[in-house]
Scaffold this motif. Structure first.
Motif, mmCIF file in Angstrom:
data_model
loop_
_atom_site.group_PDB
_atom_site.id
_atom_site.type_symbol
_atom_site.label_atom_id
_atom_site.label_comp_id
_atom_site.label_asym_id
_atom_site.label_seq_id
_atom_site.Cartn_x
_atom_site.Cartn_y
_atom_site.Cartn_z
ATOM 1 N N HIS A 13 0.860 -1.193 0.000
ATOM 2 C CA HIS A 13 0.000 0.000 0.000
ATOM 3 C C HIS A 13 0.893 1.239 0.000
ATOM 4 O O HIS A 13 1.220 1.781 1.042
ATOM 5 C CB HIS A 13 -0.906 -0.023 1.237
ATOM 6 N N HIS A 15 1.553 5.077 -1.678
ATOM 7 C CA HIS A 15 1.229 6.247 -2.502
ATOM 8 C C HIS A 15 2.551 6.983 -2.741
ATOM 9 O O HIS A 15 3.158 7.459 -1.772
ATOM 10 C CB HIS A 15 0.263 7.177 -1.765
ATOM 11 N N HIS A 238 -10.092 2.347 -0.574
ATOM 12 C CA HIS A 238 -9.954 3.116 0.675
ATOM 13 C C HIS A 238 -11.344 3.328 1.268
ATOM 14 O O HIS A 238 -12.221 3.904 0.611
ATOM 15 C CB HIS A 238 -9.331 4.482 0.399
ATOM 16 N N HIS A 268 -6.746 1.475 4.863
ATOM 17 C CA HIS A 268 -6.781 2.228 6.121
ATOM 18 C C HIS A 268 -7.866 1.733 7.077
ATOM 19 O O HIS A 268 -7.560 1.203 8.139
ATOM 20 C CB HIS A 268 -6.866 3.739 5.862
HETATM 21 ZN ZN LIG Z 1 -3.835 4.862 1.220
#
Ligand SMILES: [Zn+2]
Length: 310
Positions: A13, A15, A238, A268
């Protein structure tokens, strides 16, 4: 082998923008910060913190004073425990680097450079399997294809010598069907990228986008995956991250609803782990109101799961 080895060398995960440090933000922007449109950052920051930052002064002070100036600069970008688990505050600080990365051409190369920096850093750290998630917000067709082609190509090239980079495209919650068509077009046009491109993601604010509205779309994705398993796309999502507009029960229900739609991983989902007394203390009047439609959905959910809930 250390039993934690796979956990330490695998990132599922990531970004890319979130991998950049305050020093990266300073370095990437040092020659262009006066020209960047910082509105997205300053507006969100003012809304979240009731004070409007001046990014140009932040840059000037950080460049002039590597100690105090840089610390102040950093505090406007790094999201910490002091920010109180508030997604609005997280997004406000993240927008600092988003504004820089979205600064238009001829600085587009900077985005590519920063992505390459992130991949290089992971390789240096000894991480050997990474799934990167990238989205460009509201983009035109050509911007969407160009950006994701570039990123996926970077990962395809980096995948060698004990490193595997995989790519997941974040679709806009408001235009998922259109974005999905463009993902398919990307794979049609560049079949060499199919092994790299492994999934689609949904991120950013959740408010206004209940999982139930995605049910038909996800059915279609699952059918496409069955028809063409060689280019199947996992769905990651998400959820339970940004949910001040509803009750805690509804926030938890959203996580359950989406999990039952064949999603590979939830992103999350803090709604599932935050103690209720902490959740409601994050903002005045947090979670005390919700749409009538949400409340009705919650009642239906409670009735459907009455046995398990008692
Ligand atoms: Zn994320």
């Amino acid at each position: 082998m250390n039993p934690l080895h796979p956990n330490k060398t695998c990132e599922l995960h990531v970004h890319p923008g979130g991998c950049l440090t305050a020093q990266d933000l300073l370095d990437l922007g040092r020659n262009i910060y006066q020209d960047v449109d910082w509105t997205l950052f300053t507006d969100a920051y003012e809304q979240a913190y009731n004070t409007r930052p001046d990014p140009i002064t932040l840059y000037q002070n950080a460049l002039a004073d590597p100690d105090l100036g840089f610390e102040t600069f950093k505090s406007h970008f790094i999201y910490t425990q002091k920010d109180g688990g508030d997604f609005g505050r997280f997004q406000a600080k993240f927008n600092f680097i988003i504004c820089l990365l979205r600064h238009p051409s001829p600085h587009q190369d900077m985005i590519n450079t920063s992505f390459q920096m992130t991949v290089d850093q992971h390789q240096k750290e000894g991480v050997n399997f990474v799934e990167y998630r990238c989205g460009g917000g509201q983009q035109t067709h050509d911007q969407f294809i160009a950006m994701h082609h570039k990123y996926a190509t970077t990962l395809k090239s980096a995948t060698q010598n004990n490193f595997t980079g995989r790519y997941i495209i974040s679709l806009c919650r408001s235009s998922a069907e259109q974005d999905y068509e463009w993902v398919q077009e990307l794979m049609d046009t560049y079949p060499d990228l199919i092994p790299t491109l492994i999934g689609i993601d949904f991120s950013h604010f959740e408010e206004g986008y209940p999982p139930k509205d995605k049910r038909a779309f996800f059915e279609r994705v699952h059918q496409d995956n069955q028809k063409n398993p060689e280019r199947a796309l996992d769905i990651v999502y998400h959820v339970g991250e940004s949910y001040f507009d509803k009750s805690l029960e509804s926030a938890i229900r959203w996580c359950h609803e989406i999990a039952e739609m064949g999603i590979k991983r939830l992103g999350h989902a803090t709604a599932l782990g935050l103690p209720p007394e902490v959740a409601v203390a994050r903002r005045p009047n947090a979670h005390v109101q919700e749409l009538v439609s949400e409340h009705l959905d919650q009642i239906a959910y409670d009735l459907a799961h009455a046995t398990e809930l008692t």
